[in-house]
Motif scaffolding. Structure first.
Motif, PDB file in Angstrom:
ATOM      1  N   PHE A   1       0.832  -1.202   0.000  1.00  0.00           N
ATOM      2  CA  PHE A   1       0.000   0.000   0.000  1.00  0.00           C
ATOM      3  C   PHE A   1       0.868   1.254   0.000  1.00  0.00           C
ATOM      4  CE2 PHE A   1      -1.697   3.285   2.987  1.00  0.00           C
ATOM      5  CZ  PHE A   1      -2.607   3.861   2.108  1.00  0.00           C
ATOM      6  N   ARG A   2       0.473   2.208  -0.831  1.00  0.00           N
ATOM      7  CA  ARG A   2       1.007   3.560  -0.772  1.00  0.00           C
ATOM      8  C   ARG A   2      -0.038   4.487  -1.377  1.00  0.00           C
ATOM      9  NH1 ARG A   2       5.833   3.420  -5.406  1.00  0.00           N
ATOM     10  NH2 ARG A   2       4.476   3.094  -7.239  1.00  0.00           N
ATOM     11  N   LEU A   3       0.190   5.786  -1.282  1.00  0.00           N
ATOM     12  CA  LEU A   3      -0.725   6.748  -1.891  1.00  0.00           C
ATOM     13  C   LEU A   3      -0.204   7.130  -3.270  1.00  0.00           C
ATOM     14  CD1 LEU A   3      -1.656   8.940   1.183  1.00  0.00           C
ATOM     15  CD2 LEU A   3      -3.030   7.197   0.049  1.00  0.00           C
ATOM     16  N   PRO A   4      -1.090   7.230  -4.270  1.00  0.00           N
ATOM     17  CA  PRO A   4      -0.645   7.404  -5.658  1.00  0.00           C
ATOM     18  C   PRO A   4      -0.019   8.758  -5.953  1.00  0.00           C
ATOM     19  CG  PRO A   4      -3.039   7.501  -5.519  1.00  0.00           C
ATOM     20  CD  PRO A   4      -2.553   7.061  -4.177  1.00  0.00           C
ATOM     21  N   ASP A   5      -0.234   9.754  -5.091  1.00  0.00           N
ATOM     22  CA  ASP A   5       0.324  11.082  -5.360  1.00  0.00           C
ATOM     23  C   ASP A   5       1.686  11.290  -4.710  1.00  0.00           C
ATOM     24  OD1 ASP A   5      -0.429  11.292  -2.722  1.00  0.00           O
ATOM     25  OD2 ASP A   5      -2.035  12.749  -3.071  1.00  0.00           O
ATOM     26  N   GLY A   6       2.266  10.225  -4.158  1.00  0.00           N
ATOM     27  CA  GLY A   6       3.614  10.323  -3.590  1.00  0.00           C
ATOM     28  C   GLY A   6       3.657  10.724  -2.130  1.00  0.00           C
ATOM     29  N   ARG A   7       2.525  10.877  -1.500  1.00  0.00           N
ATOM     30  CA  ARG A   7       2.488  11.256  -0.090  1.00  0.00           C
ATOM     31  C   ARG A   7       3.058  10.111   0.746  1.00  0.00           C
ATOM     32  NH1 ARG A   7       1.137  11.326   5.516  1.00  0.00           N
ATOM     33  NH2 ARG A   7      -0.073  13.194   6.007  1.00  0.00           N
ATOM     34  N   GLU A   8       4.112  10.400   1.519  1.00  0.00           N
ATOM     35  CA  GLU A   8       4.787   9.367   2.297  1.00  0.00           C
ATOM     36  C   GLU A   8       4.005   9.055   3.573  1.00  0.00           C
ATOM     37  OE1 GLU A   8       7.038   7.578   1.219  1.00  0.00           O
ATOM     38  OE2 GLU A   8       8.210   8.697  -0.260  1.00  0.00           O
ATOM     39  N   PRO A   9       4.154   7.839   4.102  1.00  0.00           N
ATOM     40  CA  PRO A   9       3.399   7.459   5.298  1.00  0.00           C
ATOM     41  C   PRO A   9       3.860   8.191   6.543  1.00  0.00           C
ATOM     42  CG  PRO A   9       4.961   5.738   4.705  1.00  0.00           C
ATOM     43  CD  PRO A   9       4.988   6.740   3.586  1.00  0.00           C
ATOM     44  N   ASP A  10       2.930   8.417   7.440  1.00  0.00           N
ATOM     45  CA  ASP A  10       3.206   8.974   8.755  1.00  0.00           C
ATOM     46  C   ASP A  10       2.222   8.325   9.732  1.00  0.00           C
ATOM     47  OD1 ASP A  10       0.770  10.207   8.313  1.00  0.00           O
ATOM     48  OD2 ASP A  10       1.509  12.249   8.434  1.00  0.00           O
ATOM     49  N   PRO A  11       2.278   8.662  11.025  1.00  0.00           N
ATOM     50  CA  PRO A  11       1.398   7.979  11.975  1.00  0.00           C
ATOM     51  C   PRO A  11      -0.089   8.095  11.642  1.00  0.00           C
ATOM     52  CG  PRO A  11       3.170   9.025  13.172  1.00  0.00           C
ATOM     53  CD  PRO A  11       3.310   9.469  11.736  1.00  0.00           C
ATOM     54  N   LEU A  12      -0.540   9.249  11.175  1.00  0.00           N
ATOM     55  CA  LEU A  12      -1.961   9.380  10.844  1.00  0.00           C
ATOM     56  C   LEU A  12      -2.333   8.523   9.633  1.00  0.00           C
ATOM     57  CD1 LEU A  12      -2.813  13.157  11.381  1.00  0.00           C
ATOM     58  CD2 LEU A  12      -3.464  11.208  12.796  1.00  0.00           C
ATOM     59  N   MET A  13      -1.429   8.416   8.673  1.00  0.00           N
ATOM     60  CA  MET A  13      -1.730   7.600   7.499  1.00  0.00           C
ATOM     61  C   MET A  13      -1.809   6.122   7.861  1.00  0.00           C
ATOM     62  SD  MET A  13       0.025   7.806   3.733  1.00  0.00           S
ATOM     63  CE  MET A  13       0.746   6.187   3.556  1.00  0.00           C
TER      64      MET A  13
END
Length: 283
Positions: A191-203
């Protein structure tokens, strides 16, 4: 707190009311809908954003969710929402707060959709001392997994949420697509977000609720609305893909528990969750 860069941040933007302390306005977007309502993980992340604003003030502010539980009281729909937060305890190491998410009902009166209780702190203060028997899931590379982009158009129409995330599913856990579920009650994938947003605790609060329901792998291809979801965030994730594994050990009476783990690109277990879901059994 207003964020305008990435889709996830737009979807979890909370705007404080200047005349009402601890009250925030938000907008729920249709592109995060799955079935009849907004994805439960996205709603938990939205509530988590409001609690970060509530508990993160001051020198000893606590911005990071350690443990957060959401109870889903009624179906959410795209449109305006109000979040009312409350600080229940403010300590040196951790603080506890609650948030109630409401929307206007058919008569215009507020209807509570989600109630959340959480403990927050500072994940940067965690030590690197780890003793664990947990091991990351053994997955084929993302390029060798199956993208949800190939799902039938009628399925994607019911779940526009899938266009807001990038999922690569382990071929070994999607036999249900061809009518041959394994019966193990498992889902695995990247899993990742398609716009390049990197993971963080809220994600991570979103990540533990993005894979297809594990009842699909049991041969019960039905939506499974979440009744309660608890997430433990264990560390700030490294950039890159997250590896996810969801499983159930008991499906009875139309209800199942679903356990999830999220592993980051550094091979660390960064989040664990359990939810109770109600499966709508076919007649």
């Amino acid at each position: 707190m207003t964020l305008h860069t990435y889709g996830f941040d737009l979807a979890t933007t909370v705007t404080p009311r200047p005349d009402e302390p601890s009250v925030f306005d938000a907008e729920l977007h249709d592109n995060w809908r799955i079935g009849m309502g907004i994805n439960g993980g996205l709603l938990l992340a939205l509530a988590g954003r409001a609690l970060s604003a509530e508990l993160g003030d001051g020198v000893d502010g606590h911005l990071d969710p350690f443990s957060i539980s959401g109870y889903y009281l009624s179906p959410t729909s795209p449109g305006r929402a109000t979040l009312r937060t409350e600080t229940l305890r403010r300590g040196r190491t951790v603080s506890t707060g609650s948030v109630s998410l409401t929307q206007a009902g058919d008569d215009g009166e507020p209807v509570e959709r989600v109630r959340v209780l959480a403990t927050y702190g500072d994940l940067d203060g965690h030590t690197d001392h780890i003793r664990t028997s947990a091991t990351p899931p053994d997955l084929p590379a993302p390029a060798d997994c199956v993208s949800t982009d190939v799902a039938p158009p009628e399925f994607l129409k019911q779940a526009p949420f899938l266009g807001s995330v990038e999922l690569r599913l382990d071929p070994g856990t999607i036999g249900w697509v061809s009518g041959t579920p394994s019966g193990r009650g498992m889902a695995r994938g990247w899993f990742r977000l398609p716009d390049g947003r990197e993971p963080d605790p809220l994600m991570l609060l979103l990540a533990v609720d993005v894979l297809p329901p594990v009842n699909f792998d049991l041969g019960v291809p039905s939506w499974a609305p979440t009744l309660e979801l608890t997430v433990h965030v264990r560390a700030k994730p490294a950039p890159g893909w997250l590896r996810l594994v969801h499983s159930t050990r008991n499906f009875a009476g139309g209800y199942l528990e679903e356990d999830a783990e999220a592993w980051d690109s550094a091979g660390r277990l960064v989040a664990q969750s359990r939810q109770l879901a109600r499966v709508r059994l076919p007649q």
